[in-house]
Write an enzyme that holds these catalytic residues in place. Structure first.
Site, PDB file in Angstrom:
ATOM      1  N   ARG A   1      58.105  52.117 102.494  1.00  0.00           N
ATOM      2  CA  ARG A   1      58.772  51.574 101.312  1.00  0.00           C
ATOM      3  C   ARG A   1      60.295  51.699 101.314  1.00  0.00           C
ATOM      4  O   ARG A   1      60.976  50.769 100.858  1.00  0.00           O
ATOM      5  CB  ARG A   1      58.166  52.200 100.055  1.00  0.00           C
ATOM      6  CG  ARG A   1      56.831  51.562  99.684  1.00  0.00           C
ATOM      7  CD  ARG A   1      56.161  52.257  98.532  1.00  0.00           C
ATOM      8  NE  ARG A   1      55.653  53.570  98.897  1.00  0.00           N
ATOM      9  CZ  ARG A   1      54.870  54.303  98.121  1.00  0.00           C
ATOM     10  NH1 ARG A   1      54.535  53.876  96.921  1.00  0.00           N
ATOM     11  NH2 ARG A   1      54.428  55.481  98.525  1.00  0.00           N
TER      12      ARG A   1
ATOM     13  N   ASP B   1      46.591  52.207 111.716  1.00  0.00           N
ATOM     14  CA  ASP B   1      46.386  53.275 110.743  1.00  0.00           C
ATOM     15  C   ASP B   1      45.231  52.914 109.803  1.00  0.00           C
ATOM     16  O   ASP B   1      45.439  52.566 108.649  1.00  0.00           O
ATOM     17  CB  ASP B   1      47.690  53.489 109.961  1.00  0.00           C
ATOM     18  CG  ASP B   1      47.571  54.531 108.864  1.00  0.00           C
ATOM     19  OD1 ASP B   1      46.789  55.481 109.026  1.00  0.00           O
ATOM     20  OD2 ASP B   1      48.272  54.385 107.841  1.00  0.00           O
TER      21      ASP B   1
ATOM     22  N   LYS C   1      42.383  55.034 109.621  1.00  0.00           N
ATOM     23  CA  LYS C   1      41.792  56.310 109.185  1.00  0.00           C
ATOM     24  C   LYS C   1      40.263  56.260 109.163  1.00  0.00           C
ATOM     25  O   LYS C   1      39.621  56.523 108.148  1.00  0.00           O
ATOM     26  CB  LYS C   1      42.319  56.706 107.797  1.00  0.00           C
ATOM     27  CG  LYS C   1      43.829  56.862 107.709  1.00  0.00           C
ATOM     28  CD  LYS C   1      44.244  57.296 106.303  1.00  0.00           C
ATOM     29  CE  LYS C   1      45.744  57.464 106.177  1.00  0.00           C
ATOM     30  NZ  LYS C   1      46.464  56.153 106.189  1.00  0.00           N
TER      31      LYS C   1
ATOM     32  N   THR D   1      49.223  63.011 102.529  1.00  0.00           N
ATOM     33  CA  THR D   1      50.463  63.501 101.925  1.00  0.00           C
ATOM     34  C   THR D   1      50.539  63.239 100.428  1.00  0.00           C
ATOM     35  O   THR D   1      51.458  63.727  99.761  1.00  0.00           O
ATOM     36  CB  THR D   1      51.695  62.868 102.617  1.00  0.00           C
ATOM     37  OG1 THR D   1      51.544  61.449 102.627  1.00  0.00           O
ATOM     38  CG2 THR D   1      51.821  63.372 104.047  1.00  0.00           C
TER      39      THR D   1
ATOM     40  N   LYS E   1      53.453  50.186 112.253  1.00  0.00           N
ATOM     41  CA  LYS E   1      52.148  50.641 111.765  1.00  0.00           C
ATOM     42  C   LYS E   1      51.463  49.524 111.004  1.00  0.00           C
ATOM     43  O   LYS E   1      52.037  48.900 110.124  1.00  0.00           O
ATOM     44  CB  LYS E   1      52.312  51.854 110.842  1.00  0.00           C
ATOM     45  CG  LYS E   1      50.987  52.382 110.288  1.00  0.00           C
ATOM     46  CD  LYS E   1      51.195  53.579 109.382  1.00  0.00           C
ATOM     47  CE  LYS E   1      51.619  53.212 107.990  1.00  0.00           C
ATOM     48  NZ  LYS E   1      50.514  52.597 107.177  1.00  0.00           N
TER      49      LYS E   1
ATOM     50  N   ASP F   1      33.507  58.192 109.449  1.00  0.00           N
ATOM     51  CA  ASP F   1      32.105  57.793 109.401  1.00  0.00           C
ATOM     52  C   ASP F   1      31.325  58.655 110.393  1.00  0.00           C
ATOM     53  O   ASP F   1      31.868  59.611 110.953  1.00  0.00           O
ATOM     54  CB  ASP F   1      31.977  56.301 109.741  1.00  0.00           C
ATOM     55  CG  ASP F   1      30.852  55.619 108.975  1.00  0.00           C
ATOM     56  OD1 ASP F   1      29.721  56.156 109.004  1.00  0.00           O
ATOM     57  OD2 ASP F   1      31.089  54.574 108.355  1.00  0.00           O
TER      58      ASP F   1
ATOM     59  N   ASN G   1      28.735  57.676 115.895  1.00  0.00           N
ATOM     60  CA  ASN G   1      28.482  56.414 116.579  1.00  0.00           C
ATOM     61  C   ASN G   1      29.317  55.275 115.993  1.00  0.00           C
ATOM     62  O   ASN G   1      29.874  54.444 116.732  1.00  0.00           O
ATOM     63  CB  ASN G   1      26.994  56.065 116.487  1.00  0.00           C
ATOM     64  CG  ASN G   1      26.643  54.847 117.315  1.00  0.00           C
ATOM     65  OD1 ASN G   1      26.779  54.844 118.539  1.00  0.00           O
ATOM     66  ND2 ASN G   1      26.201  53.794 116.655  1.00  0.00           N
TER      67      ASN G   1
END
Length: 239
Positions: free
Chosen positions: A214, A59, A61, A123, A32, A64, A67
């Site tokens: 992590r 990733d 995200k 999360t 990722k 907006d 378009n």
């Protein structure tokens, strides 16, 4: 299991990311790339993972207007990423535009279309955080609503917490993918994850992919940490 474990390259430089790849690219196939690394290195981070034979979950995200989201997804799909995401809260029109853009860009480049995911509720959030945003429903109900919108808009799955997977599968069907971040093995700290689960718990709920950062990146021996997580996943499937 190595194809269902996604290692989060949540590091600040391309050099550090490549060190992780050098350690782990033979042990897992999916990596990722999030906001921190992409802001530091841009598309070079995607190219680096591809050079090592890995697949990329981008990733970023996106959130907006339709378009703008479609344009971003079009460029991401043209880079050959295997998976990418946008906030389901951006709305059905944005998700539908993203789905169309992903298909068109992949076709133009002769690539398979990427798996497109809707981000439901982060999360790191809980019901108190939702109430602070004037969302007065349970986390589970909000996640289910957003997942249904994502399915209707043509997305292949969602990003969600482990405890919400079963609800999503009931609402959207078993083939609708659930990608679960916030994974914390029994030997790792949850830290800022409010709805963390172990690998075994996530798989028991029906998760398709697990994202771990992590607990692996901060381990004294990254290869050993990956081996322990894969073993925990195998045990969960065999149980």
């Amino acid at each position: 299991m190595k194809e269902r474990l996604i290692i989060a390259l949540d590091v600040p430089t391309l050099r550090e990311a490549e060190e992780v790849l050098a350690d782990l690219h033979e042990r897992v196939g999916f990596f990722k790339i999030g906001l921190e690394l992409f802001c530091a290195a841009g598309p070079a981070a995607v190219e680096m993972v591809h050079r090592h034979g890995g697949r990329v979950f981008l990733d970023l995200k996106f959130h907006d207007i339709p378009n703008t989201v479609a344009g971003a997804v079009r460029r991401a799909a043209a880079m050959g990423v295997a998976m990418l995401n946008l906030h389901a809260a951006a709305g059905s029109a944005a998700m539908a535009a993203a789905a169309a853009a992903a298909r068109e860009a992949a076709s133009a480049e002769g690539l398979p279309p990427p798996i497109l995911l809707g981000v439901t509720v982060l999360t790191s959030l809980d019901e108190a955080a939702l109430r602070a945003q004037n969302i007065h429903v349970s986390v589970e109900r909000q996640v289910k609503t957003l997942a249904r919108h994502a399915l209707a808009a043509g997305l292949q799955g969602v990003v969600c917490a482990g405890w919400e997977v079963r609800t999503i599968k009931r609402a959207c069907g078993r083939g609708f993918l659930a990608v679960v971040p916030g994974i914390r093995p029994v030997w790792a700290e949850a830290r800022d994850q409010k709805r963390a689960v172990t690998p075994a718990e996530a798989l028991a709920e029906g998760a398709d992919y697990l994202v771990v950062g992590r607990p692996i990146l901060g381990a004294p021996d990254r290869r050993s940490a990956v081996a322990r997580i894969l073993a925990e996943m195998e045990e969960a499937i065999d149980a």
